[in-house]
Write a protein that holds these residues in place. Structure first.
Motif, PDB file in Angstrom:
ATOM      1  N   THR A 228       0.839  -1.199   0.000  1.00 53.16           N
ATOM      2  CA  THR A 228       0.000   0.000   0.000  1.00 53.16           C
ATOM      3  C   THR A 228       0.873   1.247   0.000  1.00 53.16           C
ATOM      4  O   THR A 228       0.613   2.202  -0.749  1.00 53.16           O
ATOM      5  CB  THR A 228      -0.945   0.000   1.213  1.00 53.16           C
ATOM      6  OG1 THR A 228      -1.755  -1.183   1.164  1.00 53.16           O
ATOM      7  CG2 THR A 228      -1.820   1.234   1.253  1.00 53.16           C
ATOM      8  N   SER A 229       1.921   1.250   0.805  1.00 49.98           N
ATOM      9  CA  SER A 229       2.832   2.395   0.860  1.00 49.98           C
ATOM     10  C   SER A 229       3.563   2.581  -0.458  1.00 49.98           C
ATOM     11  O   SER A 229       3.779   3.719  -0.904  1.00 49.98           O
ATOM     12  CB  SER A 229       3.845   2.217   1.985  1.00 49.98           C
ATOM     13  OG  SER A 229       3.186   2.193   3.220  1.00 49.98           O
ATOM     14  N   PHE A 230       3.956   1.486  -1.086  1.00 53.26           N
ATOM     15  CA  PHE A 230       4.588   1.568  -2.397  1.00 53.26           C
ATOM     16  C   PHE A 230       3.659   2.258  -3.395  1.00 53.26           C
ATOM     17  O   PHE A 230       4.058   3.160  -4.129  1.00 53.26           O
ATOM     18  CB  PHE A 230       4.959   0.170  -2.893  1.00 53.26           C
ATOM     19  CG  PHE A 230       5.270   0.116  -4.356  1.00 53.26           C
ATOM     20  CD1 PHE A 230       6.476   0.593  -4.837  1.00 53.26           C
ATOM     21  CD2 PHE A 230       4.350  -0.399  -5.256  1.00 53.26           C
ATOM     22  CE1 PHE A 230       6.765   0.553  -6.196  1.00 53.26           C
ATOM     23  CE2 PHE A 230       4.621  -0.444  -6.605  1.00 53.26           C
ATOM     24  CZ  PHE A 230       5.834   0.036  -7.084  1.00 53.26           C
ATOM     25  N   LEU A 231       2.391   1.841  -3.393  1.00 52.11           N
ATOM     26  CA  LEU A 231       1.416   2.437  -4.305  1.00 52.11           C
ATOM     27  C   LEU A 231       1.191   3.918  -3.999  1.00 52.11           C
ATOM     28  O   LEU A 231       1.083   4.742  -4.906  1.00 52.11           O
ATOM     29  CB  LEU A 231       0.100   1.668  -4.248  1.00 52.11           C
ATOM     30  CG  LEU A 231       0.164   0.236  -4.788  1.00 52.11           C
ATOM     31  CD1 LEU A 231      -1.148  -0.499  -4.507  1.00 52.11           C
ATOM     32  CD2 LEU A 231       0.500   0.219  -6.262  1.00 52.11           C
ATOM     33  N   ILE A 232       1.150   4.266  -2.723  1.00 50.92           N
ATOM     34  CA  ILE A 232       1.006   5.672  -2.334  1.00 50.92           C
ATOM     35  C   ILE A 232       2.220   6.467  -2.809  1.00 50.92           C
ATOM     36  O   ILE A 232       2.083   7.590  -3.317  1.00 50.92           O
ATOM     37  CB  ILE A 232       0.806   5.813  -0.809  1.00 50.92           C
ATOM     38  CG1 ILE A 232      -0.565   5.254  -0.423  1.00 50.92           C
ATOM     39  CG2 ILE A 232       0.963   7.265  -0.362  1.00 50.92           C
ATOM     40  CD1 ILE A 232      -0.761   5.074   1.062  1.00 50.92           C
ATOM     41  N   GLY A 233       3.409   5.898  -2.658  1.00 51.03           N
ATOM     42  CA  GLY A 233       4.627   6.562  -3.138  1.00 51.03           C
ATOM     43  C   GLY A 233       4.591   6.788  -4.635  1.00 51.03           C
ATOM     44  O   GLY A 233       4.978   7.854  -5.133  1.00 51.03           O
ATOM     45  N   GLN A 234       4.103   5.792  -5.373  1.00 48.36           N
ATOM     46  CA  GLN A 234       4.001   5.931  -6.835  1.00 48.36           C
ATOM     47  C   GLN A 234       2.980   7.001  -7.206  1.00 48.36           C
ATOM     48  O   GLN A 234       3.211   7.790  -8.120  1.00 48.36           O
ATOM     49  CB  GLN A 234       3.620   4.593  -7.477  1.00 48.36           C
ATOM     50  CG  GLN A 234       4.716   3.562  -7.390  1.00 48.36           C
ATOM     51  CD  GLN A 234       5.919   3.935  -8.236  1.00 48.36           C
ATOM     52  OE1 GLN A 234       6.450   5.042  -8.195  1.00 48.36           O
ATOM     53  NE2 GLN A 234       6.387   3.009  -9.011  1.00 48.36           N
ATOM     54  N   MET A 235       1.844   7.008  -6.522  1.00 41.12           N
ATOM     55  CA  MET A 235       0.822   8.016  -6.805  1.00 41.12           C
ATOM     56  C   MET A 235       1.340   9.418  -6.452  1.00 41.12           C
ATOM     57  O   MET A 235       1.100  10.367  -7.194  1.00 41.12           O
ATOM     58  CB  MET A 235      -0.470   7.702  -6.057  1.00 41.12           C
ATOM     59  CG  MET A 235      -1.224   6.532  -6.639  1.00 41.12           C
ATOM     60  SD  MET A 235      -2.862   6.297  -5.935  1.00 41.12           S
ATOM     61  CE  MET A 235      -2.521   6.007  -4.214  1.00 41.12           C
ATOM     62  N   ALA A 236       2.004   9.549  -5.314  1.00 46.26           N
ATOM     63  CA  ALA A 236       2.546  10.853  -4.912  1.00 46.26           C
ATOM     64  C   ALA A 236       3.554  11.345  -5.938  1.00 46.26           C
ATOM     65  O   ALA A 236       3.546  12.523  -6.329  1.00 46.26           O
ATOM     66  CB  ALA A 236       3.186  10.755  -3.529  1.00 46.26           C
ATOM     67  N   LYS A 237       4.415  10.453  -6.389  1.00 51.02           N
ATOM     68  CA  LYS A 237       5.415  10.815  -7.389  1.00 51.02           C
ATOM     69  C   LYS A 237       4.732  11.283  -8.675  1.00 51.02           C
ATOM     70  O   LYS A 237       5.102  12.300  -9.252  1.00 51.02           O
ATOM     71  CB  LYS A 237       6.309   9.601  -7.673  1.00 51.02           C
ATOM     72  CG  LYS A 237       7.387   9.857  -8.671  1.00 51.02           C
ATOM     73  CD  LYS A 237       8.237   8.608  -8.848  1.00 51.02           C
ATOM     74  CE  LYS A 237       9.299   8.799  -9.891  1.00 51.02           C
ATOM     75  NZ  LYS A 237      10.115   7.603 -10.063  1.00 51.02           N
ATOM     76  N   TYR A 238       3.698  10.570  -9.102  1.00 53.64           N
ATOM     77  CA  TYR A 238       2.990  10.907 -10.337  1.00 53.64           C
ATOM     78  C   TYR A 238       2.198  12.202 -10.205  1.00 53.64           C
ATOM     79  O   TYR A 238       2.346  13.114 -11.018  1.00 53.64           O
ATOM     80  CB  TYR A 238       2.064   9.762 -10.736  1.00 53.64           C
ATOM     81  CG  TYR A 238       1.240  10.069 -11.957  1.00 53.64           C
ATOM     82  CD1 TYR A 238       1.802   9.992 -13.228  1.00 53.64           C
ATOM     83  CD2 TYR A 238      -0.088  10.465 -11.846  1.00 53.64           C
ATOM     84  CE1 TYR A 238       1.057  10.295 -14.358  1.00 53.64           C
ATOM     85  CE2 TYR A 238      -0.841  10.768 -12.969  1.00 53.64           C
ATOM     86  CZ  TYR A 238      -0.267  10.680 -14.226  1.00 53.64           C
ATOM     87  OH  TYR A 238      -1.000  10.984 -15.325  1.00 53.64           O
ATOM     88  N   PHE A 239       1.364  12.296  -9.176  1.00 55.32           N
ATOM     89  CA  PHE A 239       0.485  13.445  -9.043  1.00 55.32           C
ATOM     90  C   PHE A 239       1.181  14.718  -8.611  1.00 55.32           C
ATOM     91  O   PHE A 239       0.770  15.818  -8.967  1.00 55.32           O
ATOM     92  CB  PHE A 239      -0.694  13.141  -8.103  1.00 55.32           C
ATOM     93  CG  PHE A 239      -1.687  12.190  -8.693  1.00 55.32           C
ATOM     94  CD1 PHE A 239      -2.425  12.534  -9.815  1.00 55.32           C
ATOM     95  CD2 PHE A 239      -1.882  10.939  -8.141  1.00 55.32           C
ATOM     96  CE1 PHE A 239      -3.328  11.657 -10.380  1.00 55.32           C
ATOM     97  CE2 PHE A 239      -2.790  10.047  -8.688  1.00 55.32           C
ATOM     98  CZ  PHE A 239      -3.519  10.406  -9.815  1.00 55.32           C
ATOM     99  N   LEU A 240       2.247  14.579  -7.835  1.00 55.85           N
ATOM    100  CA  LEU A 240       2.998  15.765  -7.412  1.00 55.85           C
ATOM    101  C   LEU A 240       4.067  16.151  -8.420  1.00 55.85           C
ATOM    102  O   LEU A 240       4.631  17.244  -8.342  1.00 55.85           O
ATOM    103  CB  LEU A 240       3.613  15.545  -6.030  1.00 55.85           C
ATOM    104  CG  LEU A 240       2.628  15.329  -4.885  1.00 55.85           C
ATOM    105  CD1 LEU A 240       3.367  14.990  -3.605  1.00 55.85           C
ATOM    106  CD2 LEU A 240       1.734  16.548  -4.702  1.00 55.85           C
ATOM    107  N   GLY A 241       4.360  15.215  -9.317  1.00 55.03           N
ATOM    108  CA  GLY A 241       5.363  15.507 -10.354  1.00 55.03           C
ATOM    109  C   GLY A 241       6.752  15.702  -9.808  1.00 55.03           C
ATOM    110  O   GLY A 241       7.548  16.462 -10.357  1.00 55.03           O
TER     111      GLY A 241
END
Length: 151
Positions: A135-148
């Motif tokens: 779950t944390s990995f997925l959150i990290g990926q989403m944060a990286k994508y959405f925050l750019g």
């Protein structure tokens, strides 16, 4: 002791998994993981102390000390691969190996007084630990994508 060990397994593994693919540098992951581990260990120690004091446990300080100590030991065992291995994918693999080893050793040591079978207890711990890590990995990926942000 169990509280500190298991919380470190879940929390620090999750943090490192989230950071590992959002941040390219193992040194930055190592630094961030270390800061998180020390802060969380102090927080866990203080929280356990206050909980034991609320229950009027005369050994509150000792209980809290064991919890914090196990949190730190477990955290640094999980973080160590990022200081020893400079390829983040390999470091994540080693971190997972360390976490699995800790869980299996813990369940082997505590099996004497357990009412549930070894693999049921170990499987549950593995599921919780790696469920949070994923779950944390997925959150990290989403944060990286959405925050750019790419570090």
């Amino acid at each position: 002791m169990v509280l500190g060990m298991h919380d470190a397994l879940v929390e620090i593994t999750g943090i490192l998994a989230g950071l590992a693919f959002a941040i390219a540098s193992t040194r930055v992951i190592l630094m961030t993981g270390t800061i998180a581990a020390v802060s969380a260990s102090l927080s866990m120690t203080a929280a356990n102390y206050m909980a034991r004091r609320t229950d009027n446990n005369p050994d509150a300080l000792v209980c809290a000390g064991y919890t914090g100590l196990m949190y730190m030991i477990t955290s640094f065992a999980i973080i160590a691969p990022f200081g020893l291995i400079h390829h983040r994918g390999a470091a994540v693999g080693a971190m997972i190996g360390v976490a699995v080893a800790i869980i299996l050793i813990f369940n082997a040591v505590t099996r004497r007084g357990a009412t549930r079978p070894f693999w049921a207890r170990a499987g549950e711990m593995l599921g919780v630990c790696f469920g949070v890590a994923m779950t944390s990995f997925l959150i990290g990926q989403m944060a990286k994508y959405f925050l750019g942000i790419s570090i």
